[in-house]
Design a protein around this motif. Sequence first.
Motif, mmCIF file in Angstrom:
data_model
loop_
_atom_site.group_PDB
_atom_site.id
_atom_site.type_symbol
_atom_site.label_atom_id
_atom_site.label_comp_id
_atom_site.label_asym_id
_atom_site.label_seq_id
_atom_site.Cartn_x
_atom_site.Cartn_y
_atom_site.Cartn_z
ATOM 1 N N LEU A 182 42.579 35.031 29.160
ATOM 2 C CA LEU A 182 41.200 34.640 28.838
ATOM 3 C C LEU A 182 40.425 34.287 30.107
ATOM 4 C CD1 LEU A 182 39.018 33.925 26.770
ATOM 5 C CD2 LEU A 182 40.018 31.628 26.618
ATOM 6 N N ILE A 183 41.046 33.522 31.003
ATOM 7 C CA ILE A 183 40.387 33.156 32.260
ATOM 8 C C ILE A 183 40.110 34.385 33.107
ATOM 9 C CG2 ILE A 183 40.655 31.872 34.414
ATOM 10 C CD1 ILE A 183 42.336 29.846 32.887
ATOM 11 N N THR A 184 41.091 35.292 33.161
ATOM 12 C CA THR A 184 40.933 36.514 33.958
ATOM 13 C C THR A 184 39.813 37.395 33.416
ATOM 14 O OG1 THR A 184 43.299 36.468 34.506
ATOM 15 C CG2 THR A 184 42.119 38.538 34.854
ATOM 16 N N ILE A 185 39.752 37.536 32.088
ATOM 17 C CA ILE A 185 38.691 38.336 31.470
ATOM 18 C C ILE A 185 37.320 37.721 31.778
ATOM 19 C CG2 ILE A 185 37.681 39.035 29.264
ATOM 20 C CD1 ILE A 185 40.497 39.376 28.188
ATOM 21 N N THR A 186 37.238 36.393 31.720
ATOM 22 C CA THR A 186 35.982 35.722 32.046
ATOM 23 C C THR A 186 35.567 35.990 33.489
ATOM 24 O OG1 THR A 186 36.516 33.952 30.474
ATOM 25 C CG2 THR A 186 34.816 33.490 32.116
ATOM 26 N N ALA A 187 36.557 35.950 34.402
ATOM 27 C CA ALA A 187 36.257 36.211 35.814
ATOM 28 C C ALA A 187 35.780 37.642 36.026
ATOM 29 C CB ALA A 187 37.502 35.941 36.658
ATOM 30 N N ILE A 188 36.460 38.591 35.394
ATOM 31 C CA ILE A 188 36.064 40.003 35.527
ATOM 32 C C ILE A 188 34.678 40.235 34.930
ATOM 33 C CG2 ILE A 188 36.631 42.362 34.823
ATOM 34 C CD1 ILE A 188 39.569 41.579 34.934
ATOM 35 N N ALA A 189 34.416 39.598 33.788
ATOM 36 C CA ALA A 189 33.100 39.734 33.157
ATOM 37 C C ALA A 189 32.005 39.156 34.056
ATOM 38 C CB ALA A 189 33.091 39.031 31.802
ATOM 39 N N GLY A 190 32.319 38.056 34.728
ATOM 40 C CA GLY A 190 31.346 37.472 35.644
ATOM 41 C C GLY A 190 30.987 38.407 36.782
ATOM 42 N N VAL A 191 32.006 39.074 37.331
ATOM 43 C CA VAL A 191 31.751 40.032 38.413
ATOM 44 C C VAL A 191 30.966 41.233 37.897
ATOM 45 C CG1 VAL A 191 32.838 41.563 40.094
ATOM 46 C CG2 VAL A 191 33.814 39.297 39.663
ATOM 47 N N ALA A 192 31.330 41.715 36.690
ATOM 48 C CA ALA A 192 30.673 42.902 36.140
ATOM 49 C C ALA A 192 29.223 42.632 35.759
ATOM 50 C CB ALA A 192 31.455 43.395 34.920
ATOM 51 N N VAL A 193 28.949 41.444 35.207
ATOM 52 C CA VAL A 193 27.601 41.140 34.714
ATOM 53 C C VAL A 193 26.697 40.606 35.824
ATOM 54 C CG1 VAL A 193 26.276 39.706 33.112
ATOM 55 C CG2 VAL A 193 28.439 40.732 32.374
ATOM 56 N N ARG A 194 27.174 39.604 36.532
ATOM 57 C CA ARG A 194 26.330 38.956 37.536
ATOM 58 C C ARG A 194 26.482 39.563 38.924
ATOM 59 N NH1 ARG A 194 25.663 32.613 37.008
ATOM 60 N NH2 ARG A 194 24.170 33.295 38.601
ATOM 61 N N GLY A 195 27.658 40.124 39.187
ATOM 62 C CA GLY A 195 27.890 40.696 40.510
ATOM 63 C C GLY A 195 28.088 39.607 41.555
ATOM 64 N N LEU A 196 28.430 40.030 42.757
ATOM 65 C CA LEU A 196 28.648 39.093 43.852
ATOM 66 C C LEU A 196 27.390 38.987 44.712
ATOM 67 C CD1 LEU A 196 32.253 40.151 44.955
ATOM 68 C CD2 LEU A 196 31.607 38.063 43.734
ATOM 69 N N ASN A 197 27.100 37.782 45.135
ATOM 70 C CA ASN A 197 25.954 37.539 46.005
ATOM 71 C C ASN A 197 26.400 37.780 47.452
ATOM 72 O OD1 ASN A 197 23.548 36.685 47.153
ATOM 73 N ND2 ASN A 197 24.040 34.513 46.953
ATOM 74 N N MET A 198 26.313 39.022 47.874
ATOM 75 C CA MET A 198 26.785 39.390 49.202
ATOM 76 C C MET A 198 25.850 38.837 50.271
ATOM 77 S SD MET A 198 29.423 40.925 48.170
ATOM 78 C CE MET A 198 30.090 41.546 49.706
ATOM 79 N N GLY A 199 26.434 38.310 51.323
ATOM 80 C CA GLY A 199 25.670 37.727 52.402
ATOM 81 C C GLY A 199 25.029 38.761 53.306
ATOM 82 N N ILE A 200 24.278 38.259 54.258
ATOM 83 C CA ILE A 200 23.547 39.144 55.162
ATOM 84 C C ILE A 200 24.494 39.978 56.018
ATOM 85 C CG2 ILE A 200 23.410 37.420 57.008
ATOM 86 C CD1 ILE A 200 20.604 38.429 57.572
ATOM 87 N N GLU A 201 25.697 39.472 56.253
ATOM 88 C CA GLU A 201 26.649 40.230 57.065
ATOM 89 C C GLU A 201 27.070 41.520 56.391
ATOM 90 O OE1 GLU A 201 26.976 35.887 58.027
ATOM 91 O OE2 GLU A 201 26.958 37.111 56.203
ATOM 92 N N PHE A 202 26.974 41.571 55.057
ATOM 93 C CA PHE A 202 27.369 42.767 54.317
ATOM 94 C C PHE A 202 26.174 43.629 53.921
ATOM 95 C CE2 PHE A 202 30.735 39.652 53.566
ATOM 96 C CZ PHE A 202 31.857 40.390 53.903
ATOM 97 N N LYS A 203 25.032 43.006 53.646
ATOM 98 C CA LYS A 203 23.845 43.765 53.260
ATOM 99 C C LYS A 203 23.001 44.183 54.453
ATOM 100 C CE LYS A 203 23.051 41.823 48.634
ATOM 101 N NZ LYS A 203 22.083 41.069 47.806
ATOM 102 N N GLY A 204 23.113 43.436 55.536
ATOM 103 C CA GLY A 204 22.212 43.660 56.654
ATOM 104 C C GLY A 204 20.928 42.876 56.449
ATOM 105 N N GLY A 205 20.227 42.567 57.530
ATOM 106 C CA GLY A 205 18.980 41.830 57.419
ATOM 107 C C GLY A 205 18.679 41.053 58.683
ATOM 108 N N ALA A 206 17.925 39.974 58.533
ATOM 109 C CA ALA A 206 17.492 39.201 59.695
ATOM 110 C C ALA A 206 17.649 37.708 59.418
ATOM 111 C CB ALA A 206 16.043 39.513 60.041
ATOM 112 N N VAL A 207 17.940 36.975 60.493
ATOM 113 C CA VAL A 207 18.038 35.516 60.428
ATOM 114 C C VAL A 207 17.001 34.955 61.394
ATOM 115 C CG1 VAL A 207 19.482 33.498 60.781
ATOM 116 C CG2 VAL A 207 20.497 35.606 59.879
ATOM 117 N N PHE A 208 16.090 34.155 60.858
ATOM 118 C CA PHE A 208 15.022 33.570 61.659
ATOM 119 C C PHE A 208 15.308 32.072 61.852
ATOM 120 C CE2 PHE A 208 13.225 37.038 59.174
ATOM 121 C CZ PHE A 208 12.655 37.819 60.171
ATOM 122 N N THR A 209 15.347 31.650 63.087
ATOM 123 C CA THR A 209 15.538 30.234 63.399
ATOM 124 C C THR A 209 14.183 29.653 63.793
ATOM 125 O OG1 THR A 209 17.783 30.665 64.179
ATOM 126 C CG2 THR A 209 16.788 28.567 64.799
#
Length: 374
Positions: free
Chosen positions: A33-60
């Motif tokens: 049950l826990i595993t199915i919930t985890a897989i469903a979370g990835v399938a529905v919401r997806g992972l919030n990939m950081g800028i290192e994986f998507k590419g982009g800019a960091v402004f200081t």
Amino acid sequence: MSRLGALGARLYRGEVGYDFIGKRKFWYALSILITITAIAGVAVRGLNMGIEFKGGAVFTIPSTSVSVTQARTDAQEASGHDAIVQKLGNGGMRIQVTELDTKQADGVRTQLAKDLKVDEAKINAELVGPSWGATIANKAWMGLGIFMVLVVIYLAIAFEWRMAVAALVALIHDLTITVGVYALVGFEVTPGTVIGLLTILGYSLYDTVVVFDSLKEGSNGITKQTRWTYSEVANRSINSTLVRSINTTVVALLPVAGLLFIGGGFLGAGMLNDISLSLFVGLAAGAYSSIFIATPLVADLKERDPQIKALKKRVLAKRAAAAAKGEPADGSSDSDDAVEDGPADMVPGAPAAAVAGQRGRGGRGRPSGSGRRR
């Protein structure tokens, strides 16, 4: 002696215990049950990939009186993408915007300078290409694959293939749950997250190997006796190492919890969440899987072996015969049960009659005459 230490000693001697193996179907169902919930979370919401994986800019941004909420709104309007804003200790801000190229980053930098009322020349912009993140991900998958193969080979040689399979299932279970939690809570996935995922594999495997080592020692020569089944010996192995597993897990979780809840939550150091969440969830899942998944799965696989299956029939038949005669169910008086180097201690989860027979004759939860023939 502390209560926990006293409990650990009693668990080790077999005086008390919880029937983990007997209730394994419940724990299997809960894990599924826990595993199915985890897989469903990835399938529905997806992972919030950081800028290192998507590419982009960091402004200081240097010190400014603009609030974090207003800065986030300005950055999103200027870039057209979601922005992550963090307050720095010197009063400045770190604004992270994904999926920006060089030309877009220059335009966003100019607009931010106007909106935040700071000198554009003082805004530091760093660009990150998505290919860099892809390289990290590929290396991580490669390292994970090599690790899994080496673990299976080692456990198959040091113990047996059934234990290797059970440990692999437990590792996959731990990784799936950890990734699912990231999807459900929406935490950003960064290279720190990847490091945390790879780190928890070792911790997860540690508890599993400790139980397996106890099981290997306790089941040595098990087919030469008719007192205990393999599942009962496996259950005793879990109970005898239970307090040790709890202690090591709690000690490991305390500093990680400090990073996650105090550093990342209370103090607002959001970047600590990247690695601390994966460590916290992975450590807890690893302790759970070594007790409720790995060892019960070994017992299930082992009970299919013809010799172990025949042993179980002999043990149950002997107990039934002893019960019919009103004799102690442990059969401690029978010479064919005295097996040198065999499983000598009382096994939690054994039938109540056998347990009563042991305590009445052997003392301190140990069967009498359990060591050698007399």
